[in-house]
Write an enzyme that holds these catalytic residues in place. Structure first.
Site, PDB file in Angstrom:
ATOM      1  N   GLU A   1      -7.981  -4.776   5.697  1.00  0.00           N
ATOM      2  CA  GLU A   1      -7.877  -4.517   4.259  1.00  0.00           C
ATOM      3  C   GLU A   1      -6.736  -5.322   3.638  1.00  0.00           C
ATOM      4  O   GLU A   1      -6.831  -5.769   2.500  1.00  0.00           O
ATOM      5  CB  GLU A   1      -7.699  -3.018   4.020  1.00  0.00           C
ATOM      6  CG  GLU A   1      -8.994  -2.262   4.274  1.00  0.00           C
ATOM      7  CD  GLU A   1      -8.819  -0.769   4.410  1.00  0.00           C
ATOM      8  OE1 GLU A   1      -8.371  -0.322   5.482  1.00  0.00           O
ATOM      9  OE2 GLU A   1      -9.121  -0.046   3.459  1.00  0.00           O
TER      10      GLU A   1
ATOM     11  N   ARG B   1      -2.762  -2.069  -3.366  1.00  0.00           N
ATOM     12  CA  ARG B   1      -3.950  -1.245  -3.136  1.00  0.00           C
ATOM     13  C   ARG B   1      -3.910  -0.061  -4.095  1.00  0.00           C
ATOM     14  O   ARG B   1      -2.928   0.686  -4.144  1.00  0.00           O
ATOM     15  CB  ARG B   1      -3.939  -0.726  -1.702  1.00  0.00           C
ATOM     16  CG  ARG B   1      -5.100   0.194  -1.470  1.00  0.00           C
ATOM     17  CD  ARG B   1      -4.948   0.979  -0.204  1.00  0.00           C
ATOM     18  NE  ARG B   1      -6.091   1.857  -0.045  1.00  0.00           N
ATOM     19  CZ  ARG B   1      -6.026   3.022   0.560  1.00  0.00           C
ATOM     20  NH1 ARG B   1      -4.892   3.466   1.047  1.00  0.00           N
ATOM     21  NH2 ARG B   1      -7.106   3.751   0.662  1.00  0.00           N
TER      22      ARG B   1
ATOM     23  N   GLU C   1     -13.962   0.603  15.712  1.00  0.00           N
ATOM     24  CA  GLU C   1     -13.606  -0.616  16.448  1.00  0.00           C
ATOM     25  C   GLU C   1     -13.324  -0.338  17.917  1.00  0.00           C
ATOM     26  O   GLU C   1     -13.542  -1.199  18.764  1.00  0.00           O
ATOM     27  CB  GLU C   1     -12.334  -1.242  15.830  1.00  0.00           C
ATOM     28  CG  GLU C   1     -12.579  -1.852  14.479  1.00  0.00           C
ATOM     29  CD  GLU C   1     -11.291  -2.158  13.722  1.00  0.00           C
ATOM     30  OE1 GLU C   1     -10.250  -2.428  14.359  1.00  0.00           O
ATOM     31  OE2 GLU C   1     -11.323  -2.131  12.476  1.00  0.00           O
TER      32      GLU C   1
ATOM     33  N   HIS D   1     -12.838   3.270   0.383  1.00  0.00           N
ATOM     34  CA  HIS D   1     -12.841   2.276   1.478  1.00  0.00           C
ATOM     35  C   HIS D   1     -13.601   1.012   1.061  1.00  0.00           C
ATOM     36  O   HIS D   1     -14.069   0.257   1.909  1.00  0.00           O
ATOM     37  CB  HIS D   1     -13.528   2.801   2.762  1.00  0.00           C
ATOM     38  CG  HIS D   1     -12.844   3.947   3.428  1.00  0.00           C
ATOM     39  ND1 HIS D   1     -13.541   4.997   3.989  1.00  0.00           N
ATOM     40  CD2 HIS D   1     -11.542   4.200   3.651  1.00  0.00           C
ATOM     41  CE1 HIS D   1     -12.697   5.857   4.522  1.00  0.00           C
ATOM     42  NE2 HIS D   1     -11.473   5.400   4.325  1.00  0.00           N
TER      43      HIS D   1
ATOM     44  N   PHE E   1      -9.385  11.176  17.782  1.00  0.00           N
ATOM     45  CA  PHE E   1     -10.565  11.010  18.641  1.00  0.00           C
ATOM     46  C   PHE E   1     -10.221  10.640  20.078  1.00  0.00           C
ATOM     47  O   PHE E   1     -11.023  10.854  20.980  1.00  0.00           O
ATOM     48  CB  PHE E   1     -11.536   9.995  18.037  1.00  0.00           C
ATOM     49  CG  PHE E   1     -12.527  10.653  17.130  1.00  0.00           C
ATOM     50  CD1 PHE E   1     -12.239  10.851  15.801  1.00  0.00           C
ATOM     51  CD2 PHE E   1     -13.737  11.119  17.620  1.00  0.00           C
ATOM     52  CE1 PHE E   1     -13.141  11.491  14.959  1.00  0.00           C
ATOM     53  CE2 PHE E   1     -14.651  11.755  16.793  1.00  0.00           C
ATOM     54  CZ  PHE E   1     -14.351  11.945  15.465  1.00  0.00           C
ATOM     55  N   ARG E   2      -9.006  10.082  20.285  1.00  0.00           N
ATOM     56  CA  ARG E   2      -8.652   9.795  21.679  1.00  0.00           C
ATOM     57  C   ARG E   2      -8.565  11.103  22.462  1.00  0.00           C
ATOM     58  O   ARG E   2      -9.064  11.220  23.579  1.00  0.00           O
ATOM     59  CB  ARG E   2      -7.333   9.024  21.759  1.00  0.00           C
ATOM     60  CG  ARG E   2      -7.527   7.558  21.472  1.00  0.00           C
ATOM     61  CD  ARG E   2      -6.246   6.871  21.169  1.00  0.00           C
ATOM     62  NE  ARG E   2      -5.754   7.274  19.860  1.00  0.00           N
ATOM     63  CZ  ARG E   2      -4.979   6.534  19.098  1.00  0.00           C
ATOM     64  NH1 ARG E   2      -4.583   5.361  19.532  1.00  0.00           N
ATOM     65  NH2 ARG E   2      -4.582   6.940  17.919  1.00  0.00           N
TER      66      ARG E   2
ATOM     67  N   ARG F   1     -11.117  16.324   7.244  1.00  0.00           N
ATOM     68  CA  ARG F   1     -11.909  16.652   6.044  1.00  0.00           C
ATOM     69  C   ARG F   1     -13.311  17.090   6.439  1.00  0.00           C
ATOM     70  O   ARG F   1     -13.916  16.512   7.342  1.00  0.00           O
ATOM     71  CB  ARG F   1     -12.001  15.440   5.118  1.00  0.00           C
ATOM     72  CG  ARG F   1     -10.718  15.141   4.398  1.00  0.00           C
ATOM     73  CD  ARG F   1     -10.824  13.866   3.594  1.00  0.00           C
ATOM     74  NE  ARG F   1      -9.748  12.963   3.955  1.00  0.00           N
ATOM     75  CZ  ARG F   1      -9.758  11.658   3.743  1.00  0.00           C
ATOM     76  NH1 ARG F   1     -10.776  11.086   3.158  1.00  0.00           N
ATOM     77  NH2 ARG F   1      -8.737  10.915   4.103  1.00  0.00           N
TER      78      ARG F   1
ATOM     79  N   ASN G   1       0.864  -1.179   0.000  1.00  0.00           N
ATOM     80  CA  ASN G   1       0.000   0.000   0.000  1.00  0.00           C
ATOM     81  C   ASN G   1       0.904   1.234   0.000  1.00  0.00           C
ATOM     82  O   ASN G   1       1.481   1.586   1.025  1.00  0.00           O
ATOM     83  CB  ASN G   1      -0.879  -0.043   1.262  1.00  0.00           C
ATOM     84  CG  ASN G   1      -1.806   1.144   1.364  1.00  0.00           C
ATOM     85  OD1 ASN G   1      -1.776   2.051   0.523  1.00  0.00           O
ATOM     86  ND2 ASN G   1      -2.623   1.158   2.395  1.00  0.00           N
TER      87      ASN G   1
ATOM     88  N   LYS H   1       3.409   0.784   3.053  1.00  0.00           N
ATOM     89  CA  LYS H   1       3.073  -0.203   4.085  1.00  0.00           C
ATOM     90  C   LYS H   1       3.032  -1.562   3.415  1.00  0.00           C
ATOM     91  O   LYS H   1       2.581  -1.671   2.271  1.00  0.00           O
ATOM     92  CB  LYS H   1       1.682   0.088   4.665  1.00  0.00           C
ATOM     93  CG  LYS H   1       1.662   1.241   5.629  1.00  0.00           C
ATOM     94  CD  LYS H   1       0.312   1.270   6.341  1.00  0.00           C
ATOM     95  CE  LYS H   1      -0.250   2.653   6.286  1.00  0.00           C
ATOM     96  NZ  LYS H   1      -1.642   2.825   6.421  1.00  0.00           N
TER      97      LYS H   1
HETATM   98  P1  AMP Z   1      -7.737   4.755  11.369  1.00  0.00           P
HETATM   99  O1  AMP Z   1      -7.689   5.850  10.352  1.00  0.00           O
HETATM  100  O2  AMP Z   1      -8.667   3.641  11.019  1.00  0.00           O
HETATM  101  O3  AMP Z   1      -6.370   4.273  11.776  1.00  0.00           O
HETATM  102  O4  AMP Z   1      -8.388   5.403  12.707  1.00  0.00           O
HETATM  103  C1  AMP Z   1      -7.756   6.459  13.366  1.00  0.00           C
HETATM  104  C2  AMP Z   1      -8.728   7.075  14.354  1.00  0.00           C
HETATM  105  O5  AMP Z   1      -9.162   6.080  15.305  1.00  0.00           O
HETATM  106  C3  AMP Z   1      -8.102   8.202  15.164  1.00  0.00           C
HETATM  107  O6  AMP Z   1      -8.967   9.288  15.261  1.00  0.00           O
HETATM  108  C4  AMP Z   1      -7.894   7.566  16.511  1.00  0.00           C
HETATM  109  O7  AMP Z   1      -7.940   8.499  17.520  1.00  0.00           O
HETATM  110  C5  AMP Z   1      -9.086   6.629  16.591  1.00  0.00           C
HETATM  111  N1  AMP Z   1      -8.832   5.637  17.640  1.00  0.00           N
HETATM  112  C6  AMP Z   1      -7.910   4.663  17.645  1.00  0.00           C
HETATM  113  N2  AMP Z   1      -7.940   3.990  18.831  1.00  0.00           N
HETATM  114  C7  AMP Z   1      -8.911   4.577  19.584  1.00  0.00           C
HETATM  115  C8  AMP Z   1      -9.443   4.362  20.899  1.00  0.00           C
HETATM  116  N3  AMP Z   1      -8.953   3.403  21.689  1.00  0.00           N
HETATM  117  N4  AMP Z   1     -10.442   5.160  21.318  1.00  0.00           N
HETATM  118  C9  AMP Z   1     -10.934   6.140  20.534  1.00  0.00           C
HETATM  119  N5  AMP Z   1     -10.467   6.390  19.294  1.00  0.00           N
HETATM  120  C10 AMP Z   1      -9.480   5.619  18.815  1.00  0.00           C
END
Ligand code: AMP
Length: 401
Positions: free
Chosen positions: A385, A91, A335, A180, A285-286, A241, A7, A14
């Site tokens: 993926e 990908r 997740e 996606h 989001f964390r 975005r 990817n 990756k």
């Molecule tokens: P991705 O693009 O699929 O890697 O997702 C990244 C997003 O998932 C980021 O905003 C992270 O903060 C969020 N994320 C990953 N682990 C957690 C968690 N344990 N709690 C809340 N958000 C998470």
């Protein structure tokens, strides 16, 4: 057969080496800062002993060469020779209308992918560098292209057309494509398997909520709508975005802020979403969840707007399919974040959604989190993926034999 899944981004690569029969990941890693000072390869073989190799990588060919060296290294490698790699799976972000399925790569296919570069100028040229590198370093090894857009090619005209003069679709193929797709396909199929139901009998809404985020409506095993459009900017509010906006915002901002079209689009792509809404608190989001729990109004505003938009799309897709049997959450946020799932589901009582708090707290596994017998079922399905790309590649190579 071992499949090397690749990817490529503009400055990153990756990879995962996956055994097609056992579906075990034998090694994985990441090349960072390709073409930039300070490049490095992070390589993790199956035994988990991570290695960091800091070395110049002027281009993707050098990055692939280093990956192949690492995989066949006497001490840390997992392969005796490159001949053990049965195929590579790549990908590709945009396959336009040309590709409604994964395909083995030939000269004609490469040309057709290049022809889609206009539709994804940031992604497709970078994806192609991985193919070119593999082709020059492993010329005899079959390669497959797996497209983010392919799964969505089944969308009907009413879902993919924009309400603009039809001649632009005819002239430029200007329409909604969606992204996606590999994840939405994988997750919706897994949901049917987890529910022990036939994929073709179900109406499924998949929510891929990561830094990039999209929702898809999958009816009887085919995608009938998805939230991203010509580019991955449309739809949900994302990490950086904007998602859906009135197009007139672009001219308004350009005039008020004295910016060019490119600068405004840069704002919509990189400075908007929850990052922008939270007053630059974070796109992660964390951080936003922590802020939310502390009652920081910037975080509350961003999280609430994000959740509202997800719930709105789920409602729209339940209407589009005249019902919904299963709602799935996946990707980093889908997740892992019990809070986001709880808040989204909080909007969906009218559909019959009822989740169990204890099950909603479980992480990292495929699980039904709705009350027993409740319809629609709500599931958390970790996406994969890379495995989906390896499976597609294996399927194509086997078909050829
Ligand atoms: P991705 O693009 O699929 O890697 O997702 C990244 C997003 O998932 C980021 O905003 C992270 O903060 C969020 N994320 C990953 N682990 C957690 C968690 N344990 N709690 C809340 N958000 C998470």
């Amino acid at each position: 057969m071992k499949i090397l899944v690749i990817n490529c981004g503009s400055s990153s690569l990756k990879f995962q080496l996956i055994d097609a029969l056992t579906e075990q990941v034998e090694a994985k890693g990441l090349c960072e800062r390709i073409g930039i000072e300070g490049s490095r390869l992070v390589y993790t073989p199956g035994d988990g002993r991570k290695q960091i190799i800091e070395t110049p990588m002027p281009d993707h060919k050098e990055a692939v060469r280093l990956v192949l060296n690492a995989l066949t290294d006497k001490e840390h490698g997992v392969l005796n020779s490159l001949a053990d790699i049965g195929a590579s799976g790549h990908r590709i972000v945009h396959g336009g209308e040309k590709f409604s399925d994964a395909t083995l790569i030939t000269d004609e296919v490469l040309e057709a992918i290049r022809a889609c570069n206009d539709l994804a100028p940031l992604h497709n040229p970078a994806n192609l560098t991985g193919i070119e590198a593999c082709r020059s370093l492993m010329p005899e090894t079959p390669m497959a292209a797996v497209f983010d857009t392919a799964f969505h090619q089944t969308m009907p005209e009413e879902a993919y057309l924009y309400g603009i003069p039809y001649e632009y679709y005819e002239k430029y193929k200007l329409r909604r494509y969606g992204f996606h797709g590999t994840s939405h396909a994988y997750v919706s199929k897994r949901a049917a398997a987890v529910l022990n139901r036939s994929y073709e009998d179900l109406k499924i809404i998949t929510c891929h909520l990561g830094n990039g985020a999209s929702v898809a409506a999958v009816k009887k095993g085919v995608c009938v709508d998805t939230s991203m459009g010509l580019t991955p900017l449309e739809g949900l509010i994302m990490g950086t975005r904007s998602g859906d906006i009135d197009p007139a915002v672009i001219e308004f901002l350009a005039q008020k802020e004295n910016k060019t079209l490119e600068q405004v689009l840069e704002i919509l792509n990189k400075e908007s979403g929850v990052l922008g809404l939270s007053g630059r608190l974070s796109s992660d989001f964390r951080d936003l969840e922590d802020g939310y729990l502390e009652g920081k109004k910037e975080a509350v505003r961003a999280v609430d707007a994000f959740v509202y938009r997800v719930a709105k799309y789920i409602g729209a897709y339940a209407a589009a399919m005249n019902g919904v049997d299963a709602i799935c959450f996946t990707a980093g946020l889908g997740e892992n974040s019990a809070m986001i799932r709880r808040k989204v589901c909080g909007y969906l009582g009218y559909l019959g959604v009822a989740i169990r708090e204890d099950l909603n707290e479980v992480r990292g596994q495929e699980i039904v989190i709705s009350e027993k017998g409740a319809k629609p079922a709500v599931l958390v399905i970790p996406t994969n993926e890379e495995l989906a790309i390896a499976r597609e590649t294996f399927r194509l190579v086997r078909k050829q034999d």
